[in-house]
Design a protein around this motif. Structure first.
Motif, mmCIF file in Angstrom:
data_model
loop_
_atom_site.group_PDB
_atom_site.id
_atom_site.type_symbol
_atom_site.label_atom_id
_atom_site.label_comp_id
_atom_site.label_asym_id
_atom_site.label_seq_id
_atom_site.Cartn_x
_atom_site.Cartn_y
_atom_site.Cartn_z
ATOM 1 N N ALA A 72 0.782 -1.259 0.017
ATOM 2 C CA ALA A 72 -0.005 -0.068 0.019
ATOM 3 C C ALA A 72 0.913 1.396 0.049
ATOM 4 C CB ALA A 72 -0.919 0.020 1.233
ATOM 5 N N SER A 73 2.145 1.200 0.009
ATOM 6 C CA SER A 73 2.854 2.100 0.129
ATOM 7 C C SER A 73 3.526 2.803 -1.182
ATOM 8 C CB SER A 73 4.401 1.984 0.867
ATOM 9 O OG SER A 73 5.336 2.892 0.742
ATOM 10 N N PRO A 74 3.445 3.934 -1.175
ATOM 11 C CA PRO A 74 3.800 4.310 -2.573
ATOM 12 C C PRO A 74 5.324 4.059 -3.187
ATOM 13 C CG PRO A 74 3.801 6.274 -1.067
ATOM 14 C CD PRO A 74 3.282 5.146 -0.504
ATOM 15 N N TYR A 75 6.197 3.581 -1.800
ATOM 16 C CA TYR A 75 7.352 3.154 -2.469
ATOM 17 C C TYR A 75 7.457 1.522 -2.430
ATOM 18 C CZ TYR A 75 8.141 7.873 -0.804
ATOM 19 O OH TYR A 75 7.926 9.349 -0.725
ATOM 20 N N HIS A 76 6.683 1.031 -2.449
ATOM 21 C CA HIS A 76 6.604 -0.405 -2.670
ATOM 22 C C HIS A 76 7.540 -0.912 -3.543
ATOM 23 C CE1 HIS A 76 5.293 -4.584 -2.378
ATOM 24 N NE2 HIS A 76 4.901 -4.665 -3.747
ATOM 25 N N LYS A 77 8.345 -2.037 -3.463
ATOM 26 C CA LYS A 77 9.116 -2.593 -4.406
ATOM 27 C C LYS A 77 8.625 -4.212 -4.662
ATOM 28 C CE LYS A 77 12.134 0.582 -4.451
ATOM 29 N NZ LYS A 77 12.239 1.317 -5.886
ATOM 30 N N PRO A 78 8.288 -4.299 -5.889
ATOM 31 C CA PRO A 78 7.670 -5.687 -6.300
ATOM 32 C C PRO A 78 8.486 -6.799 -6.010
ATOM 33 C CG PRO A 78 7.667 -4.177 -8.109
ATOM 34 C CD PRO A 78 8.337 -3.499 -6.897
ATOM 35 N N LYS A 79 9.659 -6.822 -5.811
ATOM 36 C CA LYS A 79 10.485 -8.079 -5.103
ATOM 37 C C LYS A 79 9.885 -8.362 -3.869
ATOM 38 C CE LYS A 79 14.116 -8.924 -6.363
ATOM 39 N NZ LYS A 79 14.461 -10.325 -7.521
ATOM 40 N N PHE A 80 9.326 -7.631 -3.111
ATOM 41 C CA PHE A 80 8.719 -8.133 -1.692
ATOM 42 C C PHE A 80 7.360 -8.790 -1.921
ATOM 43 C CE2 PHE A 80 12.047 -4.916 0.242
ATOM 44 C CZ PHE A 80 12.702 -5.974 0.684
ATOM 45 N N ALA A 81 6.898 -8.777 -3.130
ATOM 46 C CA ALA A 81 5.446 -9.270 -3.545
ATOM 47 C C ALA A 81 5.728 -10.586 -3.782
ATOM 48 C CB ALA A 81 4.700 -8.258 -4.330
ATOM 49 N N GLU A 82 6.810 -10.998 -4.300
ATOM 50 C CA GLU A 82 7.126 -12.169 -4.931
ATOM 51 C C GLU A 82 7.071 -13.340 -3.932
ATOM 52 O OE1 GLU A 82 11.030 -11.872 -6.925
ATOM 53 O OE2 GLU A 82 10.244 -10.369 -8.217
ATOM 54 N N ASP A 83 6.889 -14.602 -4.364
ATOM 55 C CA ASP A 83 6.768 -15.736 -3.484
ATOM 56 C C ASP A 83 8.039 -16.332 -3.338
ATOM 57 O OD1 ASP A 83 6.070 -18.051 -2.025
ATOM 58 O OD2 ASP A 83 5.396 -19.204 -3.759
ATOM 59 N N LYS A 84 8.814 -15.705 -2.396
ATOM 60 C CA LYS A 84 10.306 -15.809 -2.046
ATOM 61 C C LYS A 84 10.602 -16.193 -0.545
ATOM 62 C CE LYS A 84 11.688 -14.912 -6.450
ATOM 63 N NZ LYS A 84 12.512 -15.760 -7.461
ATOM 64 N N THR A 85 11.757 -16.658 -0.170
ATOM 65 C CA THR A 85 12.067 -16.706 1.028
ATOM 66 C C THR A 85 13.525 -15.535 1.294
ATOM 67 O OG1 THR A 85 11.990 -19.036 1.319
ATOM 68 C CG2 THR A 85 13.568 -17.874 2.598
ATOM 69 N N PHE A 86 13.080 -14.652 2.094
ATOM 70 C CA PHE A 86 14.087 -13.519 2.546
ATOM 71 C C PHE A 86 14.950 -13.764 3.414
ATOM 72 C CE2 PHE A 86 10.403 -12.294 0.171
ATOM 73 C CZ PHE A 86 10.794 -11.347 -0.681
ATOM 74 N N ILE A 87 16.214 -13.517 3.166
ATOM 75 C CA ILE A 87 17.215 -13.666 4.390
ATOM 76 C C ILE A 87 17.676 -12.367 4.472
ATOM 77 C CG2 ILE A 87 19.645 -14.451 5.040
ATOM 78 C CD1 ILE A 87 19.110 -17.106 3.071
ATOM 79 N N PHE A 88 17.612 -11.612 5.497
ATOM 80 C CA PHE A 88 18.097 -10.190 5.671
ATOM 81 C C PHE A 88 19.423 -10.294 6.339
ATOM 82 C CE2 PHE A 88 13.666 -9.799 5.545
ATOM 83 C CZ PHE A 88 13.576 -8.556 4.862
ATOM 84 N N HIS A 89 20.554 -9.073 6.231
ATOM 85 C CA HIS A 89 21.446 -9.233 6.515
ATOM 86 C C HIS A 89 22.117 -7.940 6.939
ATOM 87 C CE1 HIS A 89 24.784 -8.282 3.554
ATOM 88 N NE2 HIS A 89 23.963 -8.833 3.013
ATOM 89 N N CYS A 90 22.776 -7.538 7.687
ATOM 90 C CA CYS A 90 23.759 -6.177 7.813
ATOM 91 C C CYS A 90 25.010 -6.314 8.016
ATOM 92 C CB CYS A 90 23.183 -5.572 9.197
ATOM 93 S SG CYS A 90 23.406 -6.090 10.661
ATOM 94 N N ALA A 91 26.011 -5.607 8.606
ATOM 95 C CA ALA A 91 27.239 -5.776 8.911
ATOM 96 C C ALA A 91 27.464 -7.153 9.799
ATOM 97 C CB ALA A 91 28.075 -4.589 9.280
ATOM 98 N N SER A 92 26.916 -7.151 11.061
ATOM 99 C CA SER A 92 27.179 -8.099 11.972
ATOM 100 C C SER A 92 26.031 -9.010 12.291
ATOM 101 C CB SER A 92 27.839 -7.299 13.258
ATOM 102 O OG SER A 92 27.052 -6.589 13.768
ATOM 103 N N GLY A 93 24.873 -8.570 11.982
ATOM 104 C CA GLY A 93 23.581 -9.446 12.423
ATOM 105 C C GLY A 93 22.893 -8.724 13.557
ATOM 106 N N MET A 94 23.298 -7.450 13.718
ATOM 107 C CA MET A 94 22.152 -6.973 14.694
ATOM 108 C C MET A 94 21.380 -6.143 14.268
ATOM 109 S SD MET A 94 25.035 -6.072 18.055
ATOM 110 C CE MET A 94 25.931 -4.933 17.065
ATOM 111 N N ARG A 95 21.406 -5.140 13.239
ATOM 112 C CA ARG A 95 20.497 -4.269 12.618
ATOM 113 C C ARG A 95 19.469 -5.204 11.903
ATOM 114 N NH1 ARG A 95 24.106 -0.342 9.273
ATOM 115 N NH2 ARG A 95 25.682 -2.278 9.554
ATOM 116 N N SER A 96 20.019 -6.232 11.314
ATOM 117 C CA SER A 96 19.239 -7.431 10.497
ATOM 118 C C SER A 96 18.146 -8.054 11.494
ATOM 119 C CB SER A 96 20.064 -8.029 9.694
ATOM 120 O OG SER A 96 21.068 -8.730 10.252
#
Length: 134
Positions: A72-96
């Motif tokens: 619903a956001s005007p900034y939405h990225k279609p990548k996040f609407a895909e039927d995928k598994t998402f793995i988030f990361h940052c530098a050391s694993g805390m922000r993520s």
């Protein structure tokens, strides 16, 4: 009057870890071979320029994550609407941890945090590619 911080970052991360699932760098390397897995790098772009990135990652500035996930956001990225598994990361694993927590709370699934972050990935021998400044 000085601010009194009642909940610190350590507590937020500890609480976040109780709500999310995590994968090790070795597990992430195996998962990254699949077409249905997206590795999401939430580090600042300057970190990418300085350290490089995991090949094929989808970069999301941490401050835009919720806006890019929400259809619903005007900034939405279609990548996040895909039927995928998402793995988030940052530098050391805390922000993520916090990013993974909020993504899961928003309904994105399945989502995982990369334990140890980019540093853990590099330490485990994961491939890294340079990122040029734009």
């Amino acid at each position: 009057m000085a601010q009194t911080i009642s909940v610190g970052i350590k507590q937020l991360i500890e609480e976040g870890r109780k709500e999310i699932q995590e994968v090790t760098a070795d597990e992430a390397m195996e998962l990254a071979k699949r077409d249905d897995v997206v590795i999401v790098d939430i580090r600042d772009v300057r970190e990418l320029w300085r350290e490089g990135r995991i090949p094929g990652t989808f970069h999301v500035p941490r401050g835009m994550l919720e806006f890019w996930i929400d259809p619903a956001s005007p900034y939405h990225k279609p990548k996040f609407a895909e039927d995928k598994t998402f793995i988030f990361h940052c530098a050391s694993g805390m922000r993520s941890v916090l990013a993974t927590q909020v993504a899961a709370r928003m309904g994105l699934k399945p989502v995982y945090n990369l334990k140890g972050g980019f540093g853990g990935w590099k330490e485990a021998g994961g491939p890294v590619e340079a990122v040029e400044k734009k």
